[in-house]
Scaffold this active site. Structure first.
Site, PDB file in Angstrom:
ATOM      1  N   SER A 145      27.548  39.627 -70.814  1.00 61.58           N
ATOM      2  CA  SER A 145      26.556  39.825 -69.746  1.00 61.58           C
ATOM      3  C   SER A 145      25.289  40.439 -70.326  1.00 61.58           C
ATOM      4  CB  SER A 145      27.151  40.790 -68.705  1.00 61.58           C
ATOM      5  OG  SER A 145      26.151  41.373 -67.897  1.00 61.58           O
ATOM      6  N   TYR A 158      30.498  48.310 -64.601  1.00 61.27           N
ATOM      7  CA  TYR A 158      30.383  46.927 -65.074  1.00 61.27           C
ATOM      8  C   TYR A 158      29.735  46.895 -66.457  1.00 61.27           C
ATOM      9  CZ  TYR A 158      28.962  41.959 -64.812  1.00 61.27           C
ATOM     10  OH  TYR A 158      28.768  40.618 -65.046  1.00 61.27           O
TER      11      TYR A 158
HETATM   12  P1  NAP Z   1      32.794  36.007 -60.012  1.00 64.22           P
HETATM   13  O1  NAP Z   1      32.772  36.332 -58.598  1.00 64.22           O
HETATM   14  O2  NAP Z   1      32.664  37.146 -60.933  1.00 64.22           O
HETATM   15  O3  NAP Z   1      34.166  35.151 -60.282  1.00 64.22           O
HETATM   16  C1  NAP Z   1      35.032  35.529 -61.135  1.00 64.22           C
HETATM   17  C2  NAP Z   1      36.347  34.866 -60.796  1.00 64.22           C
HETATM   18  O4  NAP Z   1      37.375  35.689 -61.346  1.00 64.22           O
HETATM   19  C3  NAP Z   1      36.634  34.782 -59.286  1.00 64.22           C
HETATM   20  O5  NAP Z   1      37.330  33.611 -58.969  1.00 64.22           O
HETATM   21  C4  NAP Z   1      37.467  36.007 -59.078  1.00 64.22           C
HETATM   22  O6  NAP Z   1      38.293  35.997 -57.946  1.00 64.22           O
HETATM   23  C5  NAP Z   1      38.316  35.978 -60.327  1.00 64.22           C
HETATM   24  N1  NAP Z   1      39.009  37.236 -60.560  1.00 64.22           N
HETATM   25  C6  NAP Z   1      38.592  38.482 -60.233  1.00 64.22           C
HETATM   26  N2  NAP Z   1      39.517  39.378 -60.576  1.00 64.22           N
HETATM   27  C7  NAP Z   1      40.557  38.687 -61.127  1.00 64.22           C
HETATM   28  C8  NAP Z   1      41.819  39.066 -61.663  1.00 64.22           C
HETATM   29  N3  NAP Z   1      42.225  40.337 -61.689  1.00 64.22           N
HETATM   30  N4  NAP Z   1      42.635  38.094 -62.127  1.00 64.22           N
HETATM   31  C9  NAP Z   1      42.246  36.788 -62.075  1.00 64.22           C
HETATM   32  N5  NAP Z   1      41.065  36.365 -61.575  1.00 64.22           N
HETATM   33  C10 NAP Z   1      40.233  37.322 -61.114  1.00 64.22           C
HETATM   34  O7  NAP Z   1      31.741  34.932 -60.398  1.00 64.22           O
HETATM   35  P2  NAP Z   1      30.778  34.595 -61.559  1.00 64.22           P
HETATM   36  O8  NAP Z   1      29.445  35.084 -61.188  1.00 64.22           O
HETATM   37  O9  NAP Z   1      31.080  33.166 -61.768  1.00 64.22           O
HETATM   38  O10 NAP Z   1      31.210  35.427 -62.872  1.00 64.22           O
HETATM   39  C11 NAP Z   1      32.106  34.913 -63.797  1.00 64.22           C
HETATM   40  C12 NAP Z   1      32.045  35.800 -65.031  1.00 64.22           C
HETATM   41  O11 NAP Z   1      30.710  35.804 -65.528  1.00 64.22           O
HETATM   42  C13 NAP Z   1      32.375  37.262 -64.742  1.00 64.22           C
HETATM   43  O12 NAP Z   1      33.040  37.814 -65.864  1.00 64.22           O
HETATM   44  C14 NAP Z   1      30.992  37.902 -64.600  1.00 64.22           C
HETATM   45  O13 NAP Z   1      31.025  39.281 -64.901  1.00 64.22           O
HETATM   46  C15 NAP Z   1      30.231  37.140 -65.623  1.00 64.22           C
HETATM   47  N6  NAP Z   1      28.783  37.095 -65.483  1.00 64.22           N
HETATM   48  C16 NAP Z   1      28.222  36.664 -64.311  1.00 64.22           C
HETATM   49  C17 NAP Z   1      26.827  36.558 -64.260  1.00 64.22           C
HETATM   50  C18 NAP Z   1      26.110  36.092 -63.034  1.00 64.22           C
HETATM   51  O14 NAP Z   1      24.872  36.255 -62.998  1.00 64.22           O
HETATM   52  N7  NAP Z   1      26.781  35.532 -62.057  1.00 64.22           N
HETATM   53  C19 NAP Z   1      26.049  36.862 -65.363  1.00 64.22           C
HETATM   54  C20 NAP Z   1      26.691  37.331 -66.517  1.00 64.22           C
HETATM   55  C21 NAP Z   1      28.061  37.420 -66.557  1.00 64.22           C
HETATM   56  P3  NAP Z   1      37.750  36.742 -56.635  1.00 64.22           P
HETATM   57  O15 NAP Z   1      36.916  35.737 -55.907  1.00 64.22           O
HETATM   58  O16 NAP Z   1      38.981  37.163 -55.857  1.00 64.22           O
HETATM   59  O17 NAP Z   1      36.934  37.948 -57.090  1.00 64.22           O
HETATM   60  C1  GCO Z   2      23.729  42.857 -61.428  1.00 63.60           C
HETATM   61  C2  GCO Z   2      24.182  41.445 -61.718  1.00 63.60           C
HETATM   62  C3  GCO Z   2      24.403  41.254 -63.191  1.00 63.60           C
HETATM   63  C4  GCO Z   2      24.970  39.893 -63.453  1.00 63.60           C
HETATM   64  C5  GCO Z   2      25.154  39.653 -64.899  1.00 63.60           C
HETATM   65  C6  GCO Z   2      23.887  39.728 -65.682  1.00 63.60           C
HETATM   66  O1  GCO Z   2      24.067  43.388 -60.359  1.00 63.60           O
HETATM   67  O2  GCO Z   2      23.018  43.389 -62.286  1.00 63.60           O
HETATM   68  O3  GCO Z   2      25.343  41.137 -60.965  1.00 63.60           O
HETATM   69  O4  GCO Z   2      25.240  42.230 -63.700  1.00 63.60           O
HETATM   70  O5  GCO Z   2      26.189  39.706 -62.824  1.00 63.60           O
HETATM   71  O6  GCO Z   2      26.162  40.409 -65.459  1.00 63.60           O
HETATM   72  O7  GCO Z   2      24.111  39.208 -66.967  1.00 63.60           O
END
Ligand code: NAP
Ligand code: GCO
Length: 261
Positions: A145, A158
């Site tokens: 992230s 986080y």
């Molecule tokens: P998300 O809402 O973080 O989805 C993650 C998925 O993991 C959901 O289906 C969630 O289920 C599931 N999950 C949560 N806890 C779990 C557990 N204990 N065991 C198995 N599955 C579990 O959506 P996302 O934004 O696509 O993020 C995916 C990954 O990318 C995460 O690691 C997040 O931190 C990272 N990330 C996101 C962003 C962004 O901007 N979106 C940027 C950087 C990194 P639930 O729906 O029940 O929570």
């Molecule tokens: C926040 C956002 C970010 C993204 C992501 C950025 O609240 O700052 O959710 O943390 O999820 O991790 O790379």
């Protein structure tokens, strides 16, 4: 040249792959020829994912598994190895976020984020590494992230987890590189998913802030992550190890645009 990115018939496990970034990466790996397996935390989400993959013309195998439950993870990986084959590509994607000012955050909430976003990744990686060691090959991709590098208000747990995940990535690379295993991070910028929906709505100050902060002047789309994921999952990255590949539209390269007068 195209053999470099060939992941045909490789067994790929994407955690939390029902929607969002996990679904996009899982879809991309499957379209590139991988055998796609994903898990999610409950049957409803797994069914939602299976339906979405089917609608996208993708054959996926789904497991209900909480990544923080080591016994359940070991059972899932054993079942995969018995029925499908050893995991060649692990995408450690599952995660949560809690946006709470640190001085108001309970230790229980802090621990929950660390348990899922860091310990859960350790548990799943630990479960697949022994077979990768025997095979003397394997690709582990940890979804990091911006918060692996930067802090901001309300995301102390986080950011601590994602900073730790960066170092877990480097440690797996250091410890298992000699077994032909590459472990790298994929660091998305700010991506349009349900997880960021609360801070992305039109008119939310954070929405404009991110657009100004991102040289690409837009939020990322989950599709933006597919090419980098295939790179890290394929032979093309066989000498890339312990690297965090940021896919952020340039956020980390820039101090941010000054707001227009
Ligand atoms: P998300 O809402 O973080 O989805 C993650 C998925 O993991 C959901 O289906 C969630 O289920 C599931 N999950 C949560 N806890 C779990 C557990 N204990 N065991 C198995 N599955 C579990 O959506 P996302 O934004 O696509 O993020 C995916 C990954 O990318 C995460 O690691 C997040 O931190 C990272 N990330 C996101 C962003 C962004 O901007 N979106 C940027 C950087 C990194 P639930 O729906 O029940 O929570
Ligand atoms: C926040 C956002 C970010 C993204 C992501 C950025 O609240 O700052 O959710 O943390 O999820 O991790 O790379």
């Amino acid at each position: 040249m195209n053999n470099l990115f060939d992941i045909n018939k490789k067994v790929a496990l994407v955690t939390g792959g029902s929607y969002g970034i996990g679904f996009a990466i899982g879809s991309g790996l499957a379209k590139a020829g991988a055998t796609l397996i994903f898990n999610d935390i409950n049957q409803e989400l797994v069914d939602k994912g299976l339906k979405a993959y089917k609608e996208a013309g993708i054959k996926a195998i789904g497991y209900v598994c909480d990544i923080t439950d080591e016994d359940a993870v070991l059972e899932m990986v054993k079942d995969i190895e018995n029925k499908i084959g050893t995991v060649d590509i692990l995408v450690n994607n599952a995660g949560i976020i809690k946006r709470i000012p640190m001085h108001e955050m309970s230790a229980a909430d802090f621990r929950k984020v660390i348990d899922i976003d860091l310990t859960g990744q350790f548990i799943v990686a630990k479960a697949v590494i022994p077979s990768m060691m025997k095979k003397r090959s394997g690709k582990i991709i940890n979804i990091c992230s911006m918060m692996s590098e930067l802090g901001r208000e309300t995301v102390s747990a986080y950011a601590s987890a994602k900073g730790g995940l960066k170092m877990l990535t480097r440690n797996i690379a250091a410890e298992y590189g000699e077994y032909g295993i590459q472990c790298n991070g994929l660091g998305p910028g700010y991506i349009e998913t349900p997880q960021t929906a609360p801070i992305r709505v039109d008119g939310h100050p954070f929405n404009e802030f991110i657009i100004n902060k991102t040289p690409a002047a837009r939020w990322g789309r989950t599709e933006d992550l597919v090419g980098p994921a295939i790179f890290l999952a394929s032979k093309a990255s066989d000498f890339v190890n312990g690297h965090i590949l940021y896919v952020d539209g340039g956020i980390l390269a820039s101090i941010g645009k000054q707001p227009s007068a």
